[in-house]
Write a protein that holds these residues in place. Sequence first.
Motif, PDB file in Angstrom:
ATOM      1  N   GLY A 126       0.909  -1.333   0.143  1.00 18.08           N
ATOM      2  CA  GLY A 126      -0.096   0.035   0.083  1.00 18.08           C
ATOM      3  C   GLY A 126       0.704   1.412  -0.004  1.00 18.08           C
ATOM      4  O   GLY A 126       0.362   2.339   0.226  1.00 18.08           O
ATOM      5  N   LEU A 127       2.263   1.183  -0.331  1.00 18.66           N
ATOM      6  CA  LEU A 127       2.814   2.357  -0.259  1.00 18.66           C
ATOM      7  C   LEU A 127       2.989   2.891  -1.643  1.00 18.66           C
ATOM      8  O   LEU A 127       2.682   2.357  -2.441  1.00 18.66           O
ATOM      9  N   LEU A 128       3.691   4.159  -1.729  1.00 20.64           N
ATOM     10  CA  LEU A 128       3.644   4.911  -2.989  1.00 20.64           C
ATOM     11  C   LEU A 128       5.031   4.006  -3.882  1.00 20.64           C
ATOM     12  O   LEU A 128       6.168   3.449  -3.296  1.00 20.64           O
ATOM     13  N   THR A 155       6.883   7.450   0.582  1.00 21.87           N
ATOM     14  CA  THR A 155       5.274   7.522   1.447  1.00 21.87           C
ATOM     15  C   THR A 155       5.523   8.330   2.821  1.00 21.87           C
ATOM     16  O   THR A 155       4.654   8.941   3.004  1.00 21.87           O
ATOM     17  N   ARG A 156       6.563   8.217   3.447  1.00 25.87           N
ATOM     18  CA  ARG A 156       7.029   8.983   4.754  1.00 25.87           C
ATOM     19  C   ARG A 156       6.832  10.363   4.277  1.00 25.87           C
ATOM     20  O   ARG A 156       6.090  11.241   5.144  1.00 25.87           O
ATOM     21  N   ARG A 157       7.332  10.967   3.199  1.00 26.75           N
ATOM     22  CA  ARG A 157       7.448  12.424   3.047  1.00 26.75           C
ATOM     23  C   ARG A 157       6.134  12.876   2.578  1.00 26.75           C
ATOM     24  O   ARG A 157       5.478  13.964   2.921  1.00 26.75           O
ATOM     25  N   ARG A 158       5.541  12.033   1.554  1.00 26.75           N
ATOM     26  CA  ARG A 158       4.171  12.466   0.772  1.00 26.75           C
ATOM     27  C   ARG A 158       2.906  11.926   1.367  1.00 26.75           C
ATOM     28  O   ARG A 158       2.138  12.714   1.245  1.00 26.75           O
ATOM     29  N   ARG A 159       2.890  10.786   1.997  1.00 25.89           N
ATOM     30  CA  ARG A 159       1.911  10.289   2.365  1.00 25.89           C
ATOM     31  C   ARG A 159       1.990   9.260   3.632  1.00 25.89           C
ATOM     32  O   ARG A 159       1.752   8.271   3.786  1.00 25.89           O
ATOM     33  N   PRO A 160       2.347  10.181   4.858  1.00 27.25           N
ATOM     34  CA  PRO A 160       2.461   9.561   5.947  1.00 27.25           C
ATOM     35  C   PRO A 160       1.188   8.682   6.604  1.00 27.25           C
ATOM     36  O   PRO A 160       1.308   7.862   7.341  1.00 27.25           O
ATOM     37  N   ASP A 161       0.101   9.105   5.885  1.00 23.56           N
ATOM     38  CA  ASP A 161      -1.248   8.784   6.317  1.00 23.56           C
ATOM     39  C   ASP A 161      -1.391   7.107   5.892  1.00 23.56           C
ATOM     40  O   ASP A 161      -2.053   6.411   6.174  1.00 23.56           O
ATOM     41  N   LEU A 162      -0.433   6.996   4.874  1.00 19.17           N
ATOM     42  CA  LEU A 162      -0.593   5.551   4.219  1.00 19.17           C
ATOM     43  C   LEU A 162       0.345   4.406   5.268  1.00 19.17           C
ATOM     44  O   LEU A 162       0.539   3.362   4.863  1.00 19.17           O
ATOM     45  N   LEU A 163       1.366   5.116   6.116  1.00 18.63           N
ATOM     46  CA  LEU A 163       2.326   4.078   6.842  1.00 18.63           C
ATOM     47  C   LEU A 163       1.566   3.717   7.906  1.00 18.63           C
ATOM     48  O   LEU A 163       0.843   4.334   9.020  1.00 18.63           O
TER      49      LEU A 163
END
Length: 234
Positions: free
Chosen positions: A181-183, A223-231
Amino acid sequence: MRLDYLTIFPEFFDVLGISLLGKAVDNGIVDIHAHDLRTWTHDRHRTVDDTPCGGGAGMVMKPDPWGEAFDDLLGADPDPSVHVVIPTPSGTPFRQDDAAQLSHADRIVFCCGRYEGIDHRVIDYASEHWSVHELSLGDYVLNGGEVAALAMTEAIVRLVPGVLGNPESLSEESYSQDQEGLLEYPVYTRPASWRGWDVPEVLMSGHHGHIAQWRREQSRELTRRRRPDLLTDE
Ligand SMILES: COC(=O)c1ccnc(N)c1
């Protein structure tokens, strides 16, 4: 899979005859029908809208044409295997999981609203008969549901077996299960050096384990930089 589009601009969907989706239609994997909602009007001006009850700016789409279109396209018998998708800014976020679930549907009807929206009783009526999904592409407003329906169509149909030439490529995309589910990690091709920028050495090493680790690290960092909500584990 049969896809129907109810819209006052059916020509929007001519584009679906191009490229991959066009091939899926030619191969009989997908059957596409765009319908002009004005087909189900009976006045001289082919009216589909009216002023909003309770006042307010703009116009609301009348329920009658939608109801008659449903009667012709779907009949009156309830069938939960029919999915009615209403693209709307007030919908739940359309995500890869929704595309994956809808890619298994045999029938999807996209209802493309315009103006200030569709009389809510249309959604209430549809919800009593079929599986209704009010879905949003993101936090912004469009002039109509057609562009969103096209985007959702591509996200859905590309997951249908036989549509993509190489289904392997699905597993390494952003939001895919194999990617946790990560970028998706950054990708490179030849030449090895371009305008002073080099392909990361690890990708030229031929060491598959190191390459896989580098890609996992890149995906997590991005993912941590752009979409932390996905982590999920942080
Ligand atoms: C009229 O439809 C929209 O404005 C729309 C549809 C789906 N997603 C959005 N973000 C907007």
